[in-house]
Design an enzyme around this catalytic site. Structure first.
Site, PDB file in Angstrom:
ATOM      1  N   ASP A 126     -49.467  -0.487  24.595  1.00 62.01           N
ATOM      2  CA  ASP A 126     -49.252  -1.828  25.145  1.00 62.01           C
ATOM      3  C   ASP A 126     -48.677  -1.761  26.554  1.00 62.01           C
ATOM      4  OD1 ASP A 126     -49.720  -4.157  23.183  1.00 62.01           O
ATOM      5  OD2 ASP A 126     -48.687  -2.711  21.923  1.00 62.01           O
ATOM      6  N   THR A 223     -52.534  -5.346  17.528  1.00 61.64           N
ATOM      7  CA  THR A 223     -51.746  -4.119  17.492  1.00 61.64           C
ATOM      8  C   THR A 223     -51.701  -3.501  16.105  1.00 61.64           C
ATOM      9  OG1 THR A 223     -50.369  -5.202  19.152  1.00 61.64           O
ATOM     10  CG2 THR A 223     -49.601  -3.103  18.309  1.00 61.64           C
TER      11      THR A 223
END
Length: 455
Positions: A126, A223
């Site tokens: 990320d 995610t």
């Protein structure tokens, strides 16, 4: 694909925007660098009435273009060519970064996963993607000209306990940027330090809004899918005065060939290890993108290891499915139950006549599935209190629309990207469809079922 104009066409440079216009011939330049000449164009306009489910009502007519207006139109169509190409290259790089981090994550489990305040995991990927994309855009267009709305901030990363993660992020970013030349981009003259990486991440502090230009980035959308070795996406969109003008979706685990969708992602990983990475029989991932007003969406394979990126990297056009019979249609919905209602969408699907099992995938890969024709409908109805963010939809919306599909809220209104980081004023949920007929049926079913739902 060339625009359907006259048969008179020339090949231009693949480095978009390097075509000279002259006084005698006015040109229209498409995505891959083909120039076609024409005086007549057919425009198909969808004309919703009052933002209700009238999306199936269309009008077709022919407009005779004035040559001067045509040249202005041509220049307008070239407006975002550099931004699109840079964005695609940056997302290709980000996909490569994520693949390496995911392989490490799956093989080691380990400390590369943190937790945000909303309990969704955040990985090294990320922050690394956000830093990398931010740095590339700033270097390409000038940091003073680049404004980015992005999901992650540096608060968690800057904490002392995240020291090991920060070190991993800095290394990952530098490893990725060291390969910039392979993607046709200029890398840094020397490795970035910790301060520079944090600055690149924190530079993504725009709040969006109705005026001006900004990028919307979701560095790793889905995610949970990423952590589990499943589907996820890197989403990058450019928004001008509240309108999405281009979108890029990187889908590292979404195969180019539709038939591979029948196999589980773990089987994909086994095959990818057995099959040479240069084999054309295995294109593990793809990047899909579109520019507003082009009427086209494109898909590229991910760049193989040790290969150089040559624009447009074997791109091919994608279109939505032609299926408009609900009994033959496939619909997508989120895997996570935390922010969506599976029970409502299941009831809705049954009432419309959808009989196939839903395609449940993480992330904005759902938008890619519809744009490619692998599914026909995406429905998401959030639970009370959940607010949709613009980075979760912007890139996917413009891609589906340019691929021939329809996206709106459940009232038939376009999604509004001009209100900041949230899709404010959203009517109940988000609906994306391969065509206006299916879209209209879904909206009517929502109206009929909503009062009896618990949402």
């Amino acid at each position: 694909m060339p625009l359907h104009c006259s048969s008179m066409a020339i090949k231009a440079s693949h480095n978009l925007g390097l075509v000279k216009l002259n006084d005698k011939r006015k040109s229209i330049i498409n995505h891959v660098g083909t120039v076609s000449f024409s005086k007549t164009h057919h425009h198909r306009i969808s004309k919703p009435i009052g933002c209700l489910s009238k999306l199936s009502q269309t009008q077709s007519f022919t407009v005779m273009e004035d040559p001067k207006r045509l040249s202005l139109s041509s220049l307008q169509s070239m407006k975002h060519t550099q931004e699109l190409e840079t964005a695609v290259r940056a997302v290709q790089m980000a996909c490569s970064l994520c693949q390496k981090v995911q392989e490490s994550l799956i093989s080691k489990s380990s400390a590369v996963v943190q937790s945000k305040g909303d309990n969704s995991p955040v990985t090294v990927a990320d922050w690394s993607v956000q830093a990398t994309v931010s740095w590339i855009l700033s270097e390409s267009f000038g940091s003073s000209n680049v404004s980015i709305v992005a999901e992650e901030d540096i608060q968690n990363l800057s904490k002392a306990k995240a020291g090991g993660v920060l070190e991993a992020v800095v290394k990952t970013v530098n490893d990725c940027l060291a390969e910039a030349a392979r993607f046709g981009l200029q890398g840094p003259k020397k490795a970035l330090g910790t301060t520079e990486v944090l600055e690149a991440i924190s530079r993504c502090n725009s709040r969006g809004g109705p005026t001006g230009r900004f990028w919307a980035l979701d560095p790793v959308d889905g995610t949970l899918g990423f952590v589990r070795g499943d589907q996820y996406a890197i989403a990058l969109a450019l928004i001008e005065d509240g309108e999405v003008v281009l979108g890029v979706l990187g889908c590292p685990n979404y195969p180019m060939r539709k038939e591979w969708l029948n196999y589980h992602h773990r089987y994909h990983r086994i095959i990818s290890k057995l099959t040479p990475p240069t084999s054309e029989s295995w294109d593990k991932g793809c990047v899909i993108y579109a520019r507003r007003g082009s009427g086209e969406a494109w898909m590229q394979p991910l760049l193989h290891v040790n290969k150089n990126f040559l624009w447009p990297n074997s791109a091919k056009p994608v279109r939505v499915s032609s299926i408009d019979n609900p009994s033959l249609a496939t619909f997508c919905e989120p895997v996570e139950k935390a922010n969506s209602s599976h029970s409502f969408t299941a009831g809705l699907a049954h009432s419309v006549g959808l009989r196939k099992q839903p395609l449940r995938v993480y992330s904005m890969v759902k938008y890619a599935a519809i744009a490619r024709g692998d599914a026909e409908i995406f429905m998401k109805f959030a639970r009370a209190g959940y607010k949709e963010k613009i980075w979760d939809h912007a890139a996917g919306v413009v891609i589906i629309q340019e691929a021939g599909g329809v996206v709106s809220d459940a009232g038939g209104c376009p999604l509004d990207f001009s209100k900041g980081i949230y899709l404010e004023g959203l009517d109940r949920g988000v609906i994306a469809s391969a065509g206006a007929n299916l879209h209209d049926k879904i909206i009517r079913a929502v109206d009929a079922s909503w009062d009896s739902s618990s949402l």
